[in-house]
Design a protein around this motif. Sequence first.
Motif, PDB file in Angstrom:
ATOM      1  N   ASP A 177      15.340 -11.566  -1.315  1.00 37.35           N
ATOM      2  CA  ASP A 177      16.672 -11.835  -0.774  1.00 37.35           C
ATOM      3  C   ASP A 177      16.754 -13.187  -0.062  1.00 37.35           C
ATOM      4  O   ASP A 177      17.847 -13.618   0.322  1.00 37.35           O
ATOM      5  CB  ASP A 177      17.078 -10.727   0.216  1.00 37.35           C
TER       6      ASP A 177
ATOM      7  N   TRP B  95       7.814  -7.892   9.590  1.00 40.59           N
ATOM      8  CA  TRP B  95       7.183  -7.803   8.276  1.00 40.59           C
ATOM      9  C   TRP B  95       5.946  -6.920   8.276  1.00 40.59           C
ATOM     10  O   TRP B  95       5.652  -6.259   7.294  1.00 40.59           O
ATOM     11  CB  TRP B  95       6.825  -9.197   7.756  1.00 40.59           C
TER      12      TRP B  95
ATOM     13  N   GLU C 211      10.969  -6.790  -1.658  1.00 38.67           N
ATOM     14  CA  GLU C 211      12.436  -6.790  -1.772  1.00 38.67           C
ATOM     15  C   GLU C 211      13.060  -7.721  -0.744  1.00 38.67           C
ATOM     16  O   GLU C 211      14.002  -8.463  -1.060  1.00 38.67           O
ATOM     17  CB  GLU C 211      12.979  -5.374  -1.577  1.00 38.67           C
ATOM     18  N   ARG C 212      12.551  -7.687   0.472  1.00 34.86           N
ATOM     19  CA  ARG C 212      13.086  -8.566   1.519  1.00 34.86           C
ATOM     20  C   ARG C 212      12.881 -10.033   1.159  1.00 34.86           C
ATOM     21  O   ARG C 212      13.762 -10.864   1.387  1.00 34.86           O
ATOM     22  CB  ARG C 212      12.418  -8.262   2.865  1.00 34.86           C
TER      23      ARG C 212
ATOM     24  N   SER D 216       5.644  -8.498  -5.707  1.00 35.14           N
ATOM     25  CA  SER D 216       4.631  -7.708  -4.994  1.00 35.14           C
ATOM     26  C   SER D 216       3.417  -8.563  -4.655  1.00 35.14           C
ATOM     27  O   SER D 216       2.881  -8.469  -3.545  1.00 35.14           O
ATOM     28  CB  SER D 216       4.196  -6.509  -5.837  1.00 35.14           C
TER      29      SER D 216
ATOM     30  N   GLU E 178       5.472  -4.158   9.566  1.00 31.88           N
ATOM     31  CA  GLU E 178       5.811  -2.740   9.479  1.00 31.88           C
ATOM     32  C   GLU E 178       6.232  -2.334   8.073  1.00 31.88           C
ATOM     33  O   GLU E 178       6.448  -1.156   7.811  1.00 31.88           O
ATOM     34  CB  GLU E 178       6.937  -2.411  10.469  1.00 31.88           C
ATOM     35  N   ASN E 179       6.380  -3.305   7.185  1.00 32.79           N
ATOM     36  CA  ASN E 179       6.847  -3.033   5.823  1.00 32.79           C
ATOM     37  C   ASN E 179       5.691  -2.734   4.888  1.00 32.79           C
ATOM     38  O   ASN E 179       4.619  -3.313   5.021  1.00 32.79           O
ATOM     39  CB  ASN E 179       7.606  -4.236   5.251  1.00 32.79           C
ATOM     40  N   ASP E 180       5.954  -1.846   3.903  1.00 35.27           N
ATOM     41  CA  ASP E 180       4.971  -1.681   2.837  1.00 35.27           C
ATOM     42  C   ASP E 180       5.194  -2.796   1.823  1.00 35.27           C
ATOM     43  O   ASP E 180       6.124  -3.591   1.933  1.00 35.27           O
ATOM     44  CB  ASP E 180       5.063  -0.296   2.192  1.00 35.27           C
ATOM     45  N   GLU E 181       4.334  -2.859   0.834  1.00 35.74           N
ATOM     46  CA  GLU E 181       4.374  -3.936  -0.159  1.00 35.74           C
ATOM     47  C   GLU E 181       5.735  -4.037  -0.845  1.00 35.74           C
ATOM     48  O   GLU E 181       6.299  -5.121  -0.969  1.00 35.74           O
ATOM     49  CB  GLU E 181       3.283  -3.677  -1.195  1.00 35.74           C
ATOM     50  N   ASP E 182       6.275  -2.913  -1.295  1.00 35.09           N
ATOM     51  CA  ASP E 182       7.542  -2.932  -2.031  1.00 35.09           C
ATOM     52  C   ASP E 182       8.711  -3.368  -1.150  1.00 35.09           C
ATOM     53  O   ASP E 182       9.565  -4.146  -1.585  1.00 35.09           O
ATOM     54  CB  ASP E 182       7.839  -1.550  -2.626  1.00 35.09           C
ATOM     55  N   THR E 183       8.747  -2.891   0.074  1.00 38.77           N
ATOM     56  CA  THR E 183       9.836  -3.251   0.985  1.00 38.77           C
ATOM     57  C   THR E 183       9.785  -4.733   1.320  1.00 38.77           C
ATOM     58  O   THR E 183      10.811  -5.423   1.298  1.00 38.77           O
ATOM     59  CB  THR E 183       9.771  -2.412   2.273  1.00 38.77           C
ATOM     60  N   LEU E 184       8.579  -5.234   1.612  1.00 39.47           N
ATOM     61  CA  LEU E 184       8.457  -6.661   1.924  1.00 39.47           C
ATOM     62  C   LEU E 184       8.823  -7.502   0.709  1.00 39.47           C
ATOM     63  O   LEU E 184       9.519  -8.512   0.833  1.00 39.47           O
ATOM     64  CB  LEU E 184       7.044  -7.001   2.407  1.00 39.47           C
TER      65      LEU E 184
END
Length: 143
Positions: free
Chosen positions: A58, A44, A54-55, A16, A46-52
């Motif tokens: 990966d 990127w 996780e991305r 995070s 458009e992503n919230d903190e958690d989604t970014l």
Amino acid sequence: MAYGCPVCEEPQVDASHLANHLAFTAVIRSGDHEDWLDEHAPGWGENDEDTLAERLLDLDEVAEIDHPIDASEGGPDEHTHDQGHRNPAVDSRASRGDAALDADAQRILDEAQELTRQMGAVDGEEDGDAGDAGQEDSEGETE
């Protein structure tokens, strides 16, 4: 587990914090951080903190590292943000003399910390009445 920024190698305590570091640096400074995110995590913004976060995990370019906080008292699970919004890393370096601040730099740091405290007082953080501020504004409103 801590992660190194794939652009500037700055250590981040968790995914995070890495996501926030990359995004904030990209927005504020543009340049390399923004270019890296555009290439490796299109959309990127458009992503919230958690989604970014996780991305980012990966991606092969994001490496796990040992973080200095792991070796200090309290590990990454005990990481919290100080209510006064002070930077403990800067404070501890300055108090140990590692930062080698000259008088002008120390004055600037002291002034910034005082302004931060004043902002907290304006927002009601120091008075304990932050929750009451919104009530006064909405009492006179009707729908």
